[in-house]
Design a protein around this motif. Structure first.
Motif, PDB file in Angstrom:
ATOM      1  N   HIS A 214     -37.545  -8.015  14.610  1.00 49.43           N
ATOM      2  CA  HIS A 214     -37.846  -6.347  13.727  1.00 49.43           C
ATOM      3  C   HIS A 214     -37.253  -7.177  12.393  1.00 49.43           C
ATOM      4  CE1 HIS A 214     -37.100  -2.870  15.594  1.00 49.43           C
ATOM      5  NE2 HIS A 214     -36.701  -3.186  16.672  1.00 49.43           N
ATOM      6  N   TYR A 215     -37.058  -8.100  11.710  1.00 57.31           N
ATOM      7  CA  TYR A 215     -37.194  -8.770  10.436  1.00 57.31           C
ATOM      8  C   TYR A 215     -38.353  -9.148  10.110  1.00 57.31           C
ATOM      9  CZ  TYR A 215     -36.751 -12.465   7.041  1.00 57.31           C
ATOM     10  OH  TYR A 215     -36.805 -12.872   6.199  1.00 57.31           O
ATOM     11  N   MET A 216     -38.842  -9.096  10.916  1.00 57.14           N
ATOM     12  CA  MET A 216     -40.165 -10.044  10.720  1.00 57.14           C
ATOM     13  C   MET A 216     -41.809  -9.202  10.253  1.00 57.14           C
ATOM     14  SD  MET A 216     -43.070 -12.525  13.201  1.00 57.14           S
ATOM     15  CE  MET A 216     -42.813 -11.268  14.407  1.00 57.14           C
ATOM     16  N   VAL A 217     -41.469  -7.850  11.486  1.00 56.11           N
ATOM     17  CA  VAL A 217     -42.001  -6.897  11.308  1.00 56.11           C
ATOM     18  C   VAL A 217     -41.329  -5.401   9.713  1.00 56.11           C
ATOM     19  CG1 VAL A 217     -43.156  -4.722  11.909  1.00 56.11           C
ATOM     20  CG2 VAL A 217     -42.900  -6.341  12.873  1.00 56.11           C
ATOM     21  N   ASP A 218     -39.998  -5.517   9.391  1.00 59.15           N
ATOM     22  CA  ASP A 218     -39.429  -4.702   8.021  1.00 59.15           C
ATOM     23  C   ASP A 218     -39.918  -6.130   7.261  1.00 59.15           C
ATOM     24  OD1 ASP A 218     -37.915  -3.615   9.899  1.00 59.15           O
ATOM     25  OD2 ASP A 218     -36.525  -3.662   9.148  1.00 59.15           O
ATOM     26  N   LEU A 219     -40.383  -6.844   6.578  1.00 60.53           N
ATOM     27  CA  LEU A 219     -40.741  -8.160   5.935  1.00 60.53           C
ATOM     28  C   LEU A 219     -41.923  -7.728   5.271  1.00 60.53           C
ATOM     29  CD1 LEU A 219     -39.955 -10.301   3.877  1.00 60.53           C
ATOM     30  CD2 LEU A 219     -40.696 -11.664   5.404  1.00 60.53           C
TER      31      LEU A 219
ATOM     32  N   LYS B  22     -30.587 -11.310  21.678  1.00 64.64           N
ATOM     33  CA  LYS B  22     -30.404  -9.939  20.744  1.00 64.64           C
ATOM     34  C   LYS B  22     -30.749 -10.766  19.848  1.00 64.64           C
ATOM     35  CE  LYS B  22     -27.140  -7.050  18.122  1.00 64.64           C
ATOM     36  NZ  LYS B  22     -27.899  -7.931  17.097  1.00 64.64           N
ATOM     37  N   LEU B  23     -30.271 -12.232  19.184  1.00 66.92           N
ATOM     38  CA  LEU B  23     -30.846 -12.331  17.884  1.00 66.92           C
ATOM     39  C   LEU B  23     -32.550 -12.561  18.013  1.00 66.92           C
ATOM     40  CD1 LEU B  23     -28.328 -15.444  17.741  1.00 66.92           C
ATOM     41  CD2 LEU B  23     -28.868 -13.415  16.612  1.00 66.92           C
ATOM     42  N   THR B  24     -33.058 -12.779  18.939  1.00 66.81           N
ATOM     43  CA  THR B  24     -34.859 -13.262  19.441  1.00 66.81           C
ATOM     44  C   THR B  24     -35.116 -11.587  19.121  1.00 66.81           C
ATOM     45  OG1 THR B  24     -34.822 -14.699  20.872  1.00 66.81           O
ATOM     46  CG2 THR B  24     -35.983 -13.118  20.895  1.00 66.81           C
ATOM     47  N   HIS B  25     -34.417 -10.446  19.087  1.00 68.58           N
ATOM     48  CA  HIS B  25     -34.871  -9.363  19.227  1.00 68.58           C
ATOM     49  C   HIS B  25     -34.857  -9.219  18.205  1.00 68.58           C
ATOM     50  CE1 HIS B  25     -33.899  -4.346  18.902  1.00 68.58           C
ATOM     51  NE2 HIS B  25     -34.725  -4.319  19.824  1.00 68.58           N
ATOM     52  N   ASP B  26     -33.580  -9.083  17.196  1.00 67.49           N
ATOM     53  CA  ASP B  26     -33.457  -9.045  15.390  1.00 67.49           C
ATOM     54  C   ASP B  26     -34.557  -9.267  15.094  1.00 67.49           C
ATOM     55  OD1 ASP B  26     -31.750  -7.507  16.471  1.00 67.49           O
ATOM     56  OD2 ASP B  26     -29.486  -8.920  16.119  1.00 67.49           O
ATOM     57  N   TYR B  27     -34.958 -10.906  15.245  1.00 70.09           N
ATOM     58  CA  TYR B  27     -35.963 -11.668  14.376  1.00 70.09           C
ATOM     59  C   TYR B  27     -37.066 -10.671  14.427  1.00 70.09           C
ATOM     60  CZ  TYR B  27     -39.191 -14.760  12.829  1.00 70.09           C
ATOM     61  OH  TYR B  27     -40.020 -15.259  12.136  1.00 70.09           O
TER      62      TYR B  27
ATOM     63  N   ALA C  76     -36.414 -20.761  21.675  1.00 70.38           N
ATOM     64  CA  ALA C  76     -36.044 -22.247  22.065  1.00 70.38           C
ATOM     65  C   ALA C  76     -35.215 -22.627  20.243  1.00 70.38           C
ATOM     66  CB  ALA C  76     -37.632 -23.162  21.918  1.00 70.38           C
ATOM     67  N   ASN C  77     -35.666 -22.688  19.053  1.00 64.38           N
ATOM     68  CA  ASN C  77     -35.255 -22.363  17.701  1.00 64.38           C
ATOM     69  C   ASN C  77     -33.551 -22.334  18.163  1.00 64.38           C
ATOM     70  OD1 ASN C  77     -37.502 -24.187  16.780  1.00 64.38           O
ATOM     71  ND2 ASN C  77     -38.057 -22.400  15.972  1.00 64.38           N
ATOM     72  N   LEU C  78     -33.304 -20.536  18.383  1.00 66.87           N
ATOM     73  CA  LEU C  78     -32.172 -19.928  17.830  1.00 66.87           C
ATOM     74  C   LEU C  78     -30.990 -20.446  19.637  1.00 66.87           C
ATOM     75  CD1 LEU C  78     -32.959 -16.248  18.305  1.00 66.87           C
ATOM     76  CD2 LEU C  78     -31.789 -17.425  16.204  1.00 66.87           C
ATOM     77  N   ARG C  79     -31.674 -20.845  20.662  1.00 67.15           N
ATOM     78  CA  ARG C  79     -30.685 -21.752  21.754  1.00 67.15           C
ATOM     79  C   ARG C  79     -30.991 -23.752  21.037  1.00 67.15           C
ATOM     80  NH1 ARG C  79     -28.035 -19.777  25.407  1.00 67.15           N
ATOM     81  NH2 ARG C  79     -27.038 -20.874  23.328  1.00 67.15           N
ATOM     82  N   ASN C  80     -30.953 -23.667  20.610  1.00 68.26           N
ATOM     83  CA  ASN C  80     -30.882 -25.354  19.831  1.00 68.26           C
ATOM     84  C   ASN C  80     -30.524 -24.675  18.926  1.00 68.26           C
ATOM     85  OD1 ASN C  80     -32.863 -26.785  22.035  1.00 68.26           O
ATOM     86  ND2 ASN C  80     -34.829 -26.536  20.131  1.00 68.26           N
ATOM     87  N   SER C  81     -30.737 -24.338  18.217  1.00 65.94           N
ATOM     88  CA  SER C  81     -29.621 -24.149  16.694  1.00 65.94           C
ATOM     89  C   SER C  81     -27.977 -23.038  17.368  1.00 65.94           C
ATOM     90  CB  SER C  81     -30.047 -23.109  16.218  1.00 65.94           C
ATOM     91  OG  SER C  81     -31.296 -23.485  15.213  1.00 65.94           O
TER      92      SER C  81
END
Length: 205
Positions: free
Chosen positions: A70-75, A63-68, A47-52
Protein backbone atom coordinates in the motif's frame (compact mmCIF):
# COMPACT_ATOMS: atom_id res chain seq x y z
CA UNK A 1 6.36 0.28 -30.67
CA UNK A 2 7.93 0.40 -27.23
CA UNK A 3 8.78 4.11 -27.66
CA UNK A 4 5.15 4.84 -28.52
CA UNK A 5 3.96 3.08 -25.36
CA UNK A 6 6.20 5.31 -23.23
CA UNK A 7 4.71 8.47 -24.74
CA UNK A 8 1.18 7.14 -24.32
CA UNK A 9 1.89 6.56 -20.62
CA UNK A 10 2.27 10.27 -19.90
CA UNK A 11 -1.41 11.25 -20.52
CA UNK A 12 -2.44 8.36 -18.25
CA UNK A 13 -0.04 9.49 -15.52
CA UNK A 14 -1.18 13.11 -15.94
CA UNK A 15 -4.82 12.03 -15.63
CA UNK A 16 -4.11 10.04 -12.47
CA UNK A 17 -2.39 13.04 -10.95
CA UNK A 18 -5.41 15.24 -11.63
CA UNK A 19 -7.77 13.08 -9.57
CA UNK A 20 -8.91 14.17 -6.08
CA UNK A 21 -7.01 12.56 -3.23
CA UNK A 22 -9.88 10.28 -2.06
CA UNK A 23 -10.24 8.86 -5.59
CA UNK A 24 -6.47 8.55 -5.97
CA UNK A 25 -6.14 6.55 -2.74
CA UNK A 26 -9.06 4.30 -3.74
CA UNK A 27 -7.23 3.52 -6.98
CA UNK A 28 -4.06 2.98 -4.97
CA UNK A 29 -5.84 0.36 -2.84
CA UNK A 30 -6.86 -1.48 -6.02
CA UNK A 31 -3.37 -1.40 -7.52
CA UNK A 32 -1.85 -2.53 -4.22
CA UNK A 33 -4.21 -5.50 -4.17
CA UNK A 34 -3.29 -6.47 -7.74
CA UNK A 35 0.46 -6.14 -7.14
CA UNK A 36 0.19 -8.17 -3.95
CA UNK A 37 -1.87 -10.78 -5.81
CA UNK A 38 0.76 -11.26 -8.52
CA UNK A 39 3.47 -11.39 -5.86
CA UNK A 40 5.68 -8.52 -7.01
CA UNK A 41 9.06 -8.95 -5.21
CA UNK A 42 7.25 -10.92 -2.52
CA UNK A 43 10.23 -13.08 -1.59
CA UNK A 44 12.56 -10.08 -1.24
CA UNK A 45 10.08 -8.06 0.82
CA UNK A 46 9.24 -11.01 3.07
CA UNK A 47 12.90 -11.98 3.58
CA UNK A 48 13.92 -8.42 4.48
CA UNK A 49 11.10 -8.10 7.01
CA UNK A 50 11.69 -11.57 8.47
CA UNK A 51 15.42 -10.89 8.89
CA UNK A 52 14.87 -7.40 10.30
CA UNK A 53 12.24 -8.41 12.86
CA UNK A 54 12.90 -12.02 13.92
CA UNK A 55 10.94 -11.49 17.12
CA UNK A 56 7.68 -10.63 15.34
CA UNK A 57 5.04 -13.35 14.80
CA UNK A 58 4.24 -14.51 11.29
CA UNK A 59 0.89 -12.70 11.31
CA UNK A 60 2.58 -9.35 11.89
CA UNK A 61 5.17 -9.98 9.15
CA UNK A 62 2.33 -10.67 6.73
CA UNK A 63 0.61 -7.46 7.80
CA UNK A 64 3.82 -5.46 7.31
CA UNK A 65 4.18 -6.97 3.84
CA UNK A 66 0.59 -5.98 3.08
CA UNK A 67 1.18 -2.45 4.38
CA UNK A 68 4.34 -2.08 2.32
CA UNK A 69 2.49 -2.72 -0.93
CA UNK A 70 0.00 0.00 0.00
CA UNK A 71 2.80 2.40 0.88
CA UNK A 72 4.66 1.72 -2.38
CA UNK A 73 1.61 2.44 -4.57
CA UNK A 74 0.56 5.45 -2.45
CA UNK A 75 4.04 6.93 -2.92
CA UNK A 76 3.93 6.42 -6.69
CA UNK A 77 0.50 8.01 -7.15
CA UNK A 78 1.31 10.84 -4.73
CA UNK A 79 4.36 11.60 -6.88
CA UNK A 80 2.10 11.83 -9.95
CA UNK A 81 -0.12 14.18 -7.96
CA UNK A 82 2.77 16.65 -7.76
CA UNK A 83 1.97 17.61 -11.37
CA UNK A 84 -1.13 19.42 -10.13
CA UNK A 85 -0.51 20.31 -6.48
CA UNK A 86 -0.53 24.00 -5.58
CA UNK A 87 1.65 25.59 -2.92
CA UNK A 88 -1.33 25.55 -0.55
CA UNK A 89 -1.86 21.81 -1.07
CA UNK A 90 1.81 21.01 -0.47
CA UNK A 91 1.83 23.07 2.73
CA UNK A 92 -1.38 21.41 3.88
CA UNK A 93 -0.11 17.86 3.40
CA UNK A 94 3.40 18.21 4.82
CA UNK A 95 4.67 20.76 7.27
CA UNK A 96 7.96 21.23 9.10
CA UNK A 97 7.69 21.22 12.87
CA UNK A 98 10.85 23.29 13.42
CA UNK A 99 11.33 25.78 10.54
CA UNK A 100 13.04 28.15 12.97
CA UNK A 101 16.18 25.95 12.76
CA UNK A 102 16.66 26.56 9.05
CA UNK A 103 15.68 30.22 9.47
CA UNK A 104 18.38 30.69 12.11
CA UNK A 105 21.01 29.09 9.87
CA UNK A 106 19.85 31.14 6.91
CA UNK A 107 20.16 34.35 8.95
CA UNK A 108 23.72 33.25 9.73
CA UNK A 109 24.28 32.75 5.97
CA UNK A 110 24.84 29.02 6.51
CA UNK A 111 24.00 26.50 3.82
CA UNK A 112 22.78 23.09 4.97
CA UNK A 113 22.92 19.48 3.78
CA UNK A 114 19.90 17.21 4.22
CA UNK A 115 20.54 13.46 4.34
CA UNK A 116 17.37 11.43 3.77
CA UNK A 117 16.43 7.79 3.37
CA UNK A 118 13.78 6.24 1.16
CA UNK A 119 11.20 6.63 3.91
CA UNK A 120 7.93 8.52 3.83
CA UNK A 121 7.37 10.64 0.75
CA UNK A 122 10.78 12.07 -0.03
CA UNK A 123 9.44 13.64 -3.26
CA UNK A 124 6.98 15.81 -1.32
CA UNK A 125 9.65 16.63 1.23
CA UNK A 126 11.71 18.54 -1.33
CA UNK A 127 8.71 20.67 -2.26
CA UNK A 128 8.04 21.34 1.42
CA UNK A 129 11.60 22.55 2.10
CA UNK A 130 11.51 24.86 -0.90
CA UNK A 131 8.20 26.42 0.17
CA UNK A 132 8.65 26.53 3.94
CA UNK A 133 12.35 27.31 4.34
CA UNK A 134 14.31 30.37 3.19
CA UNK A 135 17.11 28.24 1.68
CA UNK A 136 17.26 27.49 -2.04
CA UNK A 137 16.50 23.78 -2.38
CA UNK A 138 18.97 21.70 -4.41
CA UNK A 139 18.21 18.00 -4.92
CA UNK A 140 20.88 15.47 -5.87
CA UNK A 141 19.31 12.66 -7.87
CA UNK A 142 20.18 9.54 -9.83
CA UNK A 143 18.87 9.78 -13.44
CA UNK A 144 16.34 7.16 -14.46
CA UNK A 145 17.33 4.63 -17.11
CA UNK A 146 14.69 5.68 -19.64
CA UNK A 147 15.24 9.30 -20.79
CA UNK A 148 11.52 10.00 -21.28
CA UNK A 149 10.57 9.17 -17.70
CA UNK A 150 13.74 10.84 -16.47
CA UNK A 151 12.62 14.11 -18.10
CA UNK A 152 9.17 13.67 -16.57
CA UNK A 153 10.62 13.28 -13.08
CA UNK A 154 12.86 16.29 -13.66
CA UNK A 155 9.78 18.39 -14.44
CA UNK A 156 8.08 17.13 -11.28
CA UNK A 157 11.09 17.77 -9.07
CA UNK A 158 11.84 21.28 -10.35
CA UNK A 159 8.43 22.72 -9.55
CA UNK A 160 8.47 25.82 -7.34
CA UNK A 161 11.98 26.69 -8.66
CA UNK A 162 13.76 23.73 -7.05
CA UNK A 163 17.21 23.10 -8.51
CA UNK A 164 18.29 19.54 -9.29
CA UNK A 165 21.68 18.06 -10.10
CA UNK A 166 22.88 14.56 -10.91
CA UNK A 167 25.17 12.64 -8.57
CA UNK A 168 28.06 13.05 -11.01
CA UNK A 169 27.58 16.81 -11.13
CA UNK A 170 26.83 17.32 -7.43
CA UNK A 171 30.27 18.56 -6.36
CA UNK A 172 30.48 20.94 -9.32
CA UNK A 173 26.99 22.25 -8.54
CA UNK A 174 27.85 22.83 -4.88
CA UNK A 175 30.96 24.76 -5.90
CA UNK A 176 28.92 26.84 -8.35
CA UNK A 177 26.41 27.61 -5.56
CA UNK A 178 29.02 28.53 -2.95
CA UNK A 179 27.85 32.16 -2.94
CA UNK A 180 24.21 31.14 -2.39
CA UNK A 181 22.53 29.92 0.79
CA UNK A 182 21.30 26.48 -0.18
CA UNK A 183 19.73 23.34 1.27
CA UNK A 184 21.26 20.42 -0.63
CA UNK A 185 19.41 17.13 -0.20
CA UNK A 186 20.36 13.60 -1.13
CA UNK A 187 18.58 10.31 -0.54
CA UNK A 188 20.95 7.47 0.20
CA UNK A 189 20.24 3.92 1.32
CA UNK A 190 21.87 1.86 -1.42
CA UNK A 191 24.92 -0.41 -1.23
CA UNK A 192 28.25 1.36 -0.98
CA UNK A 193 30.52 0.79 -4.02
CA UNK A 194 33.48 -0.25 -1.84
CA UNK A 195 33.09 -3.53 0.04
CA UNK A 196 34.84 -2.41 3.26
CA UNK A 197 31.99 0.04 3.95
CA UNK A 198 29.53 -2.81 4.55
CA UNK A 199 28.08 -3.41 7.98
CA UNK A 200 25.34 -5.41 9.67
CA UNK A 201 22.07 -3.50 9.97
CA UNK A 202 18.73 -4.98 11.02
CA UNK A 203 20.33 -8.43 11.16
CA UNK A 204 21.58 -8.43 7.56
CA UNK A 205 24.43 -6.98 5.55
Amino acid sequence: MQAVSYYLAYPFIYLLGSLPFPVLYAISDFFAFVIRLVGYRRRVIYANLRNSFPEKPESEIRKLTHDYYHYMVDLTLESFKMMHMTEEEVNRHIRLTNPEVSQRLYDQKQSIILALGHFGNWEWYGQCIQLQCPHQMVIIYRPLTHPYFDRMMQRLRTRFDIEITTMKMSLRTMMANRDQITATAFVGDQAAPVSEHWMTFLNQE
